[in-house]
Design a protein around this motif. Structure first.
Motif, PDB file in Angstrom:
ATOM      1  N   UNK A 292       0.859  -1.182   0.000  1.00  0.00           N
ATOM      2  CA  UNK A 292       0.000   0.000   0.000  1.00  0.00           C
ATOM      3  C   UNK A 292       0.892   1.228   0.000  1.00  0.00           C
ATOM      4  N   UNK A 293       0.253   2.372  -0.102  1.00  0.00           N
ATOM      5  CA  UNK A 293       0.998   3.620  -0.033  1.00  0.00           C
ATOM      6  C   UNK A 293       0.447   4.402   1.161  1.00  0.00           C
ATOM      7  N   UNK A 294       1.292   4.562   2.185  1.00  0.00           N
ATOM      8  CA  UNK A 294       0.824   5.287   3.366  1.00  0.00           C
ATOM      9  C   UNK A 294       2.034   5.847   4.098  1.00  0.00           C
ATOM     10  N   UNK A 295       1.803   6.794   5.000  1.00  0.00           N
ATOM     11  CA  UNK A 295       2.933   7.326   5.762  1.00  0.00           C
ATOM     12  C   UNK A 295       3.668   6.222   6.519  1.00  0.00           C
ATOM     13  N   UNK A 296       2.904   5.241   7.012  1.00  0.00           N
ATOM     14  CA  UNK A 296       3.544   4.156   7.766  1.00  0.00           C
ATOM     15  C   UNK A 296       4.407   3.301   6.857  1.00  0.00           C
TER      16      UNK A 296
ATOM     17  N   UNK B  45      -3.363   2.095   6.591  1.00  0.00           N
ATOM     18  CA  UNK B  45      -4.218   1.543   5.552  1.00  0.00           C
ATOM     19  C   UNK B  45      -4.549   0.069   5.741  1.00  0.00           C
ATOM     20  N   UNK B  46      -4.106  -0.528   6.853  1.00  0.00           N
ATOM     21  CA  UNK B  46      -4.444  -1.945   7.082  1.00  0.00           C
ATOM     22  C   UNK B  46      -5.927  -2.076   7.369  1.00  0.00           C
ATOM     23  N   UNK B  47      -6.446  -1.113   8.092  1.00  0.00           N
ATOM     24  CA  UNK B  47      -7.851  -1.176   8.459  1.00  0.00           C
ATOM     25  C   UNK B  47      -8.039  -1.839   9.803  1.00  0.00           C
ATOM     26  N   UNK B  48      -9.003  -1.295  10.558  1.00  0.00           N
ATOM     27  CA  UNK B  48      -9.223  -1.766  11.922  1.00  0.00           C
ATOM     28  C   UNK B  48      -9.687  -3.212  11.932  1.00  0.00           C
ATOM     29  N   UNK B  49     -10.544  -3.568  10.980  1.00  0.00           N
ATOM     30  CA  UNK B  49     -11.116  -4.905  10.990  1.00  0.00           C
ATOM     31  C   UNK B  49     -10.028  -5.961  10.835  1.00  0.00           C
ATOM     32  N   UNK B  50      -9.137  -5.717   9.871  1.00  0.00           N
ATOM     33  CA  UNK B  50      -8.084  -6.686   9.608  1.00  0.00           C
ATOM     34  C   UNK B  50      -7.159  -6.816  10.809  1.00  0.00           C
TER      35      UNK B  50
ATOM     36  N   UNK C   2       2.958  -5.580   8.480  1.00  0.00           N
ATOM     37  CA  UNK C   2       2.068  -5.300   7.360  1.00  0.00           C
ATOM     38  C   UNK C   2       2.566  -4.122   6.548  1.00  0.00           C
ATOM     39  N   UNK C   3       3.415  -3.286   7.157  1.00  0.00           N
ATOM     40  CA  UNK C   3       3.845  -2.084   6.448  1.00  0.00           C
ATOM     41  C   UNK C   3       5.313  -2.132   6.048  1.00  0.00           C
ATOM     42  N   UNK C   4       6.016  -3.202   6.386  1.00  0.00           N
ATOM     43  CA  UNK C   4       7.444  -3.255   6.134  1.00  0.00           C
ATOM     44  C   UNK C   4       7.792  -4.507   5.350  1.00  0.00           C
TER      45      UNK C   4
END
Lengths: 269, 322
Positions: A13-17, A62-67, A133-135
């Motif tokens: 994804x593309x996000x600050x994290x 961008x992972x989302x709370x549900x996930x 999830x972000x790395x």
């Protein structure tokens, strides 16, 4: 097995994290988990703050709370390990039950400890999920090198990751082969004794190891032909910018504040 | 995502910080020692071997067989790795396996990773190496030595590692020692049989197909009296200490309290406000929960606003990207 689930937890994804340098991210997650674990038991004020930090991070990345919640749920089975605390810690009685002639007293203090441990475990695992999830794994390796983990160990971990998916696929093929060899009829159970089943599985493990050792020979040849001389070399990483250092420092400061806050509400001063 | 369903990967939050840090220090020492040894005795060829073997052991933990009634036997792999590459390289292999399980798959925590590396990596490997040394002295016959050794090494590595995990949980005050240690030991005495049988099967397979891999096995590298002494000490310590601790919980409570004393935050809050209890019991508690919730809403709100700001800025950001 977990066929349905992709093995690699990274979410593209593309996000600050996602953009944040992995060295900073890995260090911050370590500091954050350390902070969570340093917080005294039963300081309930801090727990919603931690939870909302995690949820916010899930939104930001961008992972989302549900996930995030779904993935972090599997810490639940470990509750069994902490459950006896409810009865073993003495304090104000919550309820009493009699089982098989023994009477057990559940205390409020036990419940507090139980809840604190489970929540801390849950929050820690959420932080780790956000990290992976972000790395990308290359980023995690970079972070490990930055933390001065010895080169040889980082090299082994890196090689392990590279061949992980290949060997997991090998293991799955072995499992498929076994289940297609051992068909069961409704009234007739196939296969032998427990020892026999264990031996079959042992042969599968031996098979897997043999294949991996032979593969490592080929990997070694490939490395040799590209000029490997026994020395593990890594790329030099870019120097961290001033801004990135500031992000790291601010993150640590926030963790320290959380800890001090928890001490304050916990009545340490 | 339960890739390795051994109930031995302790998650974060289950060990106190003092215990976690203590085992980090021990594991760092152990890994450092193993790295030095590996650099001395092992050639360049072994670097890819260790990496691929670690991946194979990770994958091998997926292989299982049904025992009875829904339970199944699994592989941890410390004994197997020790038999194939010798103890020093095996410590690095198992460290890599346990680290990736924690770093990527949340199978075991990050803060408690030191303890998990100690239990499954260092302890498992040292015990297996010790068993193999002893059995080699007893059986002159190579096949008997390999097969007997692999079963006992597999079983003992699981059993003693579980005692260590149980004690760590008990010292951290996470699980009462009278329950944690016997429960862990009981379950893993059985799981260990599965481990022993799979290890035996795997070694037998390798012995039949590629005897060079298991018979030449770095016997010079294995021959190390230090590891035997360490293994004996650890076994005796854990096998004698844990039943003692679980029958006399006071002793362990003393250790736990000493640890908690260092970890001042944990216990001090307990004693200063003993009636600081659950929500709904005191107005005080309700008030603090509210305070917490308000704090939470503020944090969430600030980040949400920041997020929206960023979204608006995003198109411009791409143009002024370095």
């Amino acid at each position: 097995m977990s066929n349905s689930q992709p093995l690699n937890p990274y979410i593209q994804l593309e996000s600050p994290a996602h953009r944040l340098d992995s060295r900073i991210k890995l260090s911050l997650v370590f500091v954050y988990i350390l902070t969570i674990n340093l917080i005294p038991h039963a300081v309930w004020v801090v727990f919603p703050i931690l939870f909302s930090v995690n949820l916010s991070l899930a939104v930001v990345s961008g992972i989302g709370i549900k996930k995030l919640l779904k993935r972090s749920l599997w810490v639940l089975p470990f509750v069994i390990a902490v459950f006896p605390l409810l009865f073993s810690i003495r304090g104000n009685t919550w309820f009493e039950i009699t089982l098989l002639g023994f009477s057990f007293t559940a205390s409020w203090e036990g419940l507090e400890r139980l809840l604190s441990i489970v929540l801390k475990a849950w929050f820690s695992i959420q932080a780790a999920i956000i990290l992976v999830s972000t790395t990308k794994f290359e980023g995690i390796l970079k972070g490990l090198r930055w933390m001065k983990i010895p080169k040889l160990l980082v090299a082994v971990i890196g090689l392990m990751w590279r061949y992980l998916f290949v060997l997991v696929a090998e293991a799955k093929r072995l499992l498929v082969a076994r289940s297609s060899r051992s068909s069961d009829l409704p009234d007739f159970h196939s296969g032998g004794s427990m020892i026999w089943r264990a031996q079959v599985t042992g042969y599968m493990a031996g098979n897997l190891l043999l294949r991996s050792i032979e593969r490592s020979d080929r990997v070694y040849m490939a490395m040799l032909s590209r000029g490997y001389d026994g020395e593990v070399r890594m790329d030099n990483d870019r120097v961290l910018s001033r801004k990135e250092i500031h992000i790291l420092l601010i993150g640590i400061l926030i963790c320290v504040c959380l800890f001090v806050l928890s001490l304050y509400f916990g009545g340490a001063f | 995502m339960l890739l390795s369903p051994l109930p031995m990967h302790i998650p974060d939050g289950f060990l106190s910080v003092v215990v976690s840090v203590f085992f980090w220090l021990i594991s760092i020492g152990g890994i450092g020692f193993a790295l030095r040894k590996v650099n001395q005795v092992i050639g360049e060829r072994e670097v890819p071997l260790m990496g691929v073997l670690a991946a194979a052991i990770f994958a091998g933990q997926m292989l299982n067989f049904t025992v009875t009634g829904g339970t199944s036997g699994h592989l941890m792999g410390a004994a197997l790795a020790t038999i194939i590459v010798g103890p020093w390289a095996a410590i690095l292999v198992m460290t890599s396996v346990v680290s990736i399980q924690a770093l990527v798959f949340q199978d075991g925590g990050l803060l408690v990773l030191g303890a998990n590396i100690f239990n499954m990596g260092i302890l498992g490997v040292v015990l297996s190496a010790m068993v193999m040394q002893f059995i080699r002295k007893i059986f002159q016959n190579r096949k008997k030595y390999l097969l007997g050794g692999s079963f006992i090494a597999g079983w003992l590595s699981i059993f003693i590692a579980s005692l260590a995990a149980g004690l760590e949980l008990a010292i951290s005050g996470t699980s009462p020692v009278q329950i944690a240690v016997p429960a862990m030991a009981g379950i893993h005495a059985l799981i260990g049989i599965g481990e022993g049988l799979i290890t035996l099967g795997a070694v037998l397979f390798l012995y039949i197909n590629r005897p060079d891999l298991v018979t030449h096995p770095n016997e010079a590298k294995n021959a190390n009296s230090g590891i035997v002494v360490a293994g004996v000490i650890l076994t005796v310590l854990l096998a004698v200490l844990s039943p003692l601790a679980s029958s006399h919980p006071d002793g362990l409570e003393w250790v736990a309290e000493t640890a908690a004393f260092l970890n001042f935050a944990k216990e001090s809050t307990y004693q200063i406000i003993p009636d600081y209890l659950l929500p709904g019991l005191h107005n005080e508690a309700v008030a603090t929960i509210f305070a917490g919730l308000i704090g939470a809403v503020i944090v969430f709100g600030v980040i949400f606003v920041m997020m929206n700001q960023r979204k608006k800025q995003l198109p411009q950001r791409e143009t002024d990207f370095e």
